[in-house]
Design an enzyme around this catalytic site. Structure first.
Site, PDB file in Angstrom:
ATOM      1  NE  ARG A  15     -17.756   2.023 -15.792  1.00 56.01           N
ATOM      2  CZ  ARG A  15     -18.174   3.242 -16.112  1.00 56.01           C
ATOM      3  NH1 ARG A  15     -19.401   3.426 -16.526  1.00 56.01           N
ATOM      4  NH2 ARG A  15     -17.362   4.270 -16.021  1.00 56.01           N
ATOM      5  CE  LYS A  74     -13.979   7.253 -16.737  1.00 57.26           C
ATOM      6  NZ  LYS A  74     -15.213   8.019 -16.407  1.00 57.26           N
ATOM      7  CE1 TYR A  93     -20.668   7.071 -21.414  1.00 57.70           C
ATOM      8  CE2 TYR A  93     -19.624   5.304 -20.193  1.00 57.70           C
ATOM      9  CZ  TYR A  93     -20.763   5.935 -20.643  1.00 57.70           C
ATOM     10  OH  TYR A  93     -21.997   5.421 -20.323  1.00 57.70           O
ATOM     11  CG  HIS A  95     -16.892  12.807 -20.402  1.00 60.24           C
ATOM     12  ND1 HIS A  95     -18.130  13.414 -20.381  1.00 60.24           N
ATOM     13  CD2 HIS A  95     -17.112  11.525 -20.054  1.00 60.24           C
ATOM     14  CE1 HIS A  95     -19.053  12.533 -20.039  1.00 60.24           C
ATOM     15  NE2 HIS A  95     -18.472  11.380 -19.835  1.00 60.24           N
ATOM     16  CD  GLU A 117     -18.547  11.662 -23.984  1.00 61.20           C
ATOM     17  OE1 GLU A 117     -18.434  10.423 -23.979  1.00 61.20           O
ATOM     18  OE2 GLU A 117     -17.608  12.436 -24.238  1.00 61.20           O
ATOM     19  CB  SER A 133     -28.897   8.330 -15.568  1.00 60.77           C
ATOM     20  OG  SER A 133     -28.091   9.416 -15.956  1.00 60.77           O
ATOM     21  NE  ARG A 202     -39.131  12.345 -16.215  1.00 63.28           N
ATOM     22  CZ  ARG A 202     -38.914  11.122 -16.686  1.00 63.28           C
ATOM     23  NH1 ARG A 202     -39.300  10.812 -17.904  1.00 63.28           N
ATOM     24  NH2 ARG A 202     -38.306  10.220 -15.967  1.00 63.28           N
ATOM     25  CB  VAL A 238     -31.384  19.120 -10.992  1.00 62.89           C
ATOM     26  CG1 VAL A 238     -32.557  19.224 -10.051  1.00 62.89           C
ATOM     27  CG2 VAL A 238     -30.107  19.560 -10.335  1.00 62.89           C
ATOM     28  CB  ALA A 267     -26.639  16.883  -9.814  1.00 69.32           C
ATOM     29  CG  ASP A 269     -22.106  13.802 -13.057  1.00 71.33           C
ATOM     30  OD1 ASP A 269     -23.056  14.410 -12.526  1.00 71.33           O
ATOM     31  OD2 ASP A 269     -22.238  13.071 -14.046  1.00 71.33           O
ATOM     32  CB  VAL A 297     -19.683   8.751  -4.964  1.00 67.56           C
ATOM     33  CG1 VAL A 297     -18.764   7.960  -5.887  1.00 67.56           C
ATOM     34  CG2 VAL A 297     -19.366   8.456  -3.501  1.00 67.56           C
ATOM     35  CB  ALA A 298     -17.676  12.370  -9.125  1.00 66.23           C
TER      36      ALA A 298
HETATM   37  N1  LIG Z   1     -22.694  10.813  -9.738  1.00 67.90           N
HETATM   38  C1  LIG Z   1     -22.795   9.918 -10.688  1.00 67.90           C
HETATM   39  O1  LIG Z   1     -22.148   8.881 -10.683  1.00 67.90           O
HETATM   40  C2  LIG Z   1     -23.778  10.142 -11.800  1.00 67.90           C
HETATM   41  C3  LIG Z   1     -24.125   9.093 -12.672  1.00 67.90           C
HETATM   42  C4  LIG Z   1     -25.090   9.341 -13.666  1.00 67.90           C
HETATM   43  C5  LIG Z   1     -25.657  10.623 -13.787  1.00 67.90           C
HETATM   44  N2  LIG Z   1     -25.263  11.616 -12.937  1.00 67.90           N
HETATM   45  C6  LIG Z   1     -25.848  12.976 -12.977  1.00 67.90           C
HETATM   46  O2  LIG Z   1     -27.169  12.954 -12.464  1.00 67.90           O
HETATM   47  C7  LIG Z   1     -27.848  14.112 -12.932  1.00 67.90           C
HETATM   48  C8  LIG Z   1     -29.218  13.740 -13.467  1.00 67.90           C
HETATM   49  O3  LIG Z   1     -29.059  12.947 -14.652  1.00 67.90           O
HETATM   50  P1  LIG Z   1     -30.326  12.387 -15.463  1.00 67.90           P
HETATM   51  O4  LIG Z   1     -29.787  11.418 -16.448  1.00 67.90           O
HETATM   52  O5  LIG Z   1     -31.381  11.961 -14.531  1.00 67.90           O
HETATM   53  O6  LIG Z   1     -30.800  13.694 -16.235  1.00 67.90           O
HETATM   54  P2  LIG Z   1     -32.245  13.941 -16.871  1.00 67.90           P
HETATM   55  O7  LIG Z   1     -32.075  15.007 -17.892  1.00 67.90           O
HETATM   56  O8  LIG Z   1     -32.886  12.658 -17.261  1.00 67.90           O
HETATM   57  O9  LIG Z   1     -33.102  14.529 -15.645  1.00 67.90           O
HETATM   58  C9  LIG Z   1     -32.870  15.775 -15.066  1.00 67.90           C
HETATM   59  C10 LIG Z   1     -34.203  16.311 -14.585  1.00 67.90           C
HETATM   60  O10 LIG Z   1     -33.945  17.470 -13.779  1.00 67.90           O
HETATM   61  C11 LIG Z   1     -35.064  18.327 -13.974  1.00 67.90           C
HETATM   62  N3  LIG Z   1     -34.727  19.657 -13.479  1.00 67.90           N
HETATM   63  C12 LIG Z   1     -33.946  20.614 -14.043  1.00 67.90           C
HETATM   64  N4  LIG Z   1     -33.897  21.695 -13.241  1.00 67.90           N
HETATM   65  C13 LIG Z   1     -34.660  21.417 -12.149  1.00 67.90           C
HETATM   66  C14 LIG Z   1     -35.012  22.135 -10.972  1.00 67.90           C
HETATM   67  N5  LIG Z   1     -34.574  23.366 -10.760  1.00 67.90           N
HETATM   68  N6  LIG Z   1     -35.791  21.507 -10.056  1.00 67.90           N
HETATM   69  C15 LIG Z   1     -36.249  20.253 -10.265  1.00 67.90           C
HETATM   70  N7  LIG Z   1     -35.966  19.544 -11.364  1.00 67.90           N
HETATM   71  C16 LIG Z   1     -35.185  20.119 -12.296  1.00 67.90           C
HETATM   72  C17 LIG Z   1     -35.329  18.242 -15.472  1.00 67.90           C
HETATM   73  O11 LIG Z   1     -36.620  18.702 -15.804  1.00 67.90           O
HETATM   74  C18 LIG Z   1     -35.145  16.749 -15.708  1.00 67.90           C
HETATM   75  O12 LIG Z   1     -36.373  16.040 -15.622  1.00 67.90           O
HETATM   76  C19 LIG Z   1     -26.917  14.724 -13.988  1.00 67.90           C
HETATM   77  O13 LIG Z   1     -26.199  15.787 -13.402  1.00 67.90           O
HETATM   78  C20 LIG Z   1     -25.996  13.593 -14.332  1.00 67.90           C
HETATM   79  O14 LIG Z   1     -24.760  14.052 -14.843  1.00 67.90           O
HETATM   80  C21 LIG Z   1     -24.338  11.387 -11.963  1.00 67.90           C
END
Ligand SMILES: NC(=O)c1ccc[n+]([C@@H]2O[C@H](COP(=O)([O-])OP(=O)(O)OC[C@H]3O[C@@H](n4cnc5c(N)ncnc54)[C@H](O)[C@@H]3O)[C@@H](O)[C@H]2O)c1
Length: 373
Positions: A15, A74, A93, A95, A117, A133, A202, A238, A267, A269, A297-298
């Site tokens: 990026r 980054k 970013y 972190h 972030e 996300s 939600r 989540v 999730a 990451d 994939v993180a």
């Molecule tokens: N792997 C990647 O490349 C990557 C990229 C972006 C985001 N992410 C990760 O994805 C995850 C989600 O991000 P987001 O932006 O959607 O967050 P978000 O806060 O918008 O959504 C998370 C949702 O999870 C729900 N939740 C919490 N505990 C729960 C449970 N026990 N059961 C069901 N639902 C539950 C919450 O109510 C919320 O609606 C995060 O961990 C984020 O770091 C990873």
């Protein structure tokens, strides 16, 4: 203001922090834009496209030495620490709660470090994280469809089915930004989609915006067990802000899933939401546990740098414009969301969670600004 755009040198990062469209806006507003040669190449933006906007293409030393505001994607890596200096505003970013050497490099250099972030609105949204996300959620549904194919090791099922043949079942755990976007694409592919959520508000919102096209279920360990056992694709989405992801799928729950089904743990990451999850890379994205393909994939958005770059710069540009127009001090006094992005200023840590993470002193931003005034 003189704004620099550095080329990302971290492995697998394609990026860039500013598109030619963004460069044009800044030039039109009277700013000088310096772009490191090749900075946009990974996102398919040639140097000539930046030059055509009035930006100047420069070498790495010039971009770091002459910029007043330096844009990156980054965090700086060790070989860049020596380039950090007083009088430079770094916007990227960061972190740093998980990176003590970088935290020290930032404080010792005197740079002003603003982290994408931690830019946070009064209603607790994180506008500079949201687009990643969105990308990850949409990719997760695509990855699920892809790895369900037999030659990829999957069950050999077409998510959308065909006339006379039932579609596949996708279960999304967590209906936030990732979950909503995963559901939208899975629906678009013709799958039957269920979202498990914990927040009733939600779920009401999702029901409204998805026009009742998904099943919405209260998330509980019993419901998760039942839903994933019946699923072809499970997407872990989540988030508990500021905490590791809860382990919602035990090893036994995973073993109870269908042979050749796909579990995509977005999730990851935050540690992942299954006992069987471990982070993977785009080079080697999947592994098998008890016949279930795990895609963990993180940095999922890294697979689609053109989309990710544009989505990221769409949301960062207004903040860049504000800093460039008013200077950092005035810009943060006008916008509390941007103020929450300042992690390090004048050698002080101004973001409490970062100071806490490293057992270092925390100085509220107002105090640093007051002392400078
Ligand atoms: N792997 C990647 O490349 C990557 C990229 C972006 C985001 N992410 C990760 O994805 C995850 C989600 O991000 P987001 O932006 O959607 O967050 P978000 O806060 O918008 O959504 C998370 C949702 O999870 C729900 N939740 C919490 N505990 C729960 C449970 N026990 N059961 C069901 N639902 C539950 C919450 O109510 C919320 O609606 C995060 O961990 C984020 O770091 C990873």
């Amino acid at each position: 203001m003189r704004i620099g755009v550095a080329k990302e040198i971290k492995a697998q990062e394609y990026r860039v922090a500013l598109t030619p469209a963004g460069a044009r806006e800044l030039v039109l507003q009277g700013h000088e834009v310096l772009v490191e040669s090749g900075a946009g190449a990974g996102s398919s933006f040639a140097d000539a496209e930046y030059e055509a906007t009035g930006a100047r293409i420069v070498y790495v030393d010039e971009v770091w030495e002459r910029a007043e505001l330096l844009l990156k994607v980054k965090e700086p890596i060790a070989s860049e620490y020596g380039r950090l200096r007083e009088e430079l505003i770094l916007f990227t970013y960061l972190h740093i709660a998980a990176d003590e050497p970088l935290t020290r490099a930032l404080t010792e250099s005197g740079v002003a470090a603003v982290a994408y972030e931690t830019v946070e609105t009064d209603d607790r949204r994180l506008p500079l994280l949201a687009p990643m996300s969105e990308v990850a959620g949409r990719l997760a549904a695509q990855a699920g469809a892809h790895y369900l194919e037999r030659p990829r090791g999957g069950r050999g099922l077409l998510l959308g089915g065909v006339a006379g043949v039932a579609p596949g079942k996708v279960v999304v755990i967590g209906g936030g930004i990732v979950g909503y976007n995963a559901a939208v694409i899975a629906l678009g592919l013709g799958a039957q989609v269920t979202i498990l959520e914990r927040s009733v508000d939600r779920m009401r919102h999702l029901e409204e915006i998805l026009h009742g096209r998904v099943s919405l279920m209260m998330s509980s360990s019993l419901q998760i067990e039942a839903s994933v056992a019946d699923a072809d694709v499970v997407i872990g989405a989540v988030l508990i802000p500021g905490a590791l992801a809860p382990k919602l799928l035990t090893r036994e729950t995973v073993a109870g899933m269908k042979d050749g089904s796909v579990f995509c743990d977005v999730a990851i990451d935050q540690g992942g939401c299954a006992a069987t999850s471990r982070a993977t890379t785009h080079d080697d994205p999947v592994y098998d546990v008890d016949g279930v393909i795990h895609y963990c994939v993180a940095n999922m958005p890294g697979a689609v740098p053109i989309t990710s770059t544009k989505a990221l710069t769409n949301v960062t540009l207004p903040y860049v414009e504000a800093i460039a127009e008013h200077g950092l001090v005035e810009a943060v006094s006008r916008d509390p969301a941007l103020a929450r992005g300042v992690n390090v200023l004048d050698g002080r840590i101004t973001y409490e969670a970062v100071a806490e993470a490293h057992g270092l002193d925390f100085t509220p931003l107002e105090d640093v600004l007051g002392a400078a005034a």
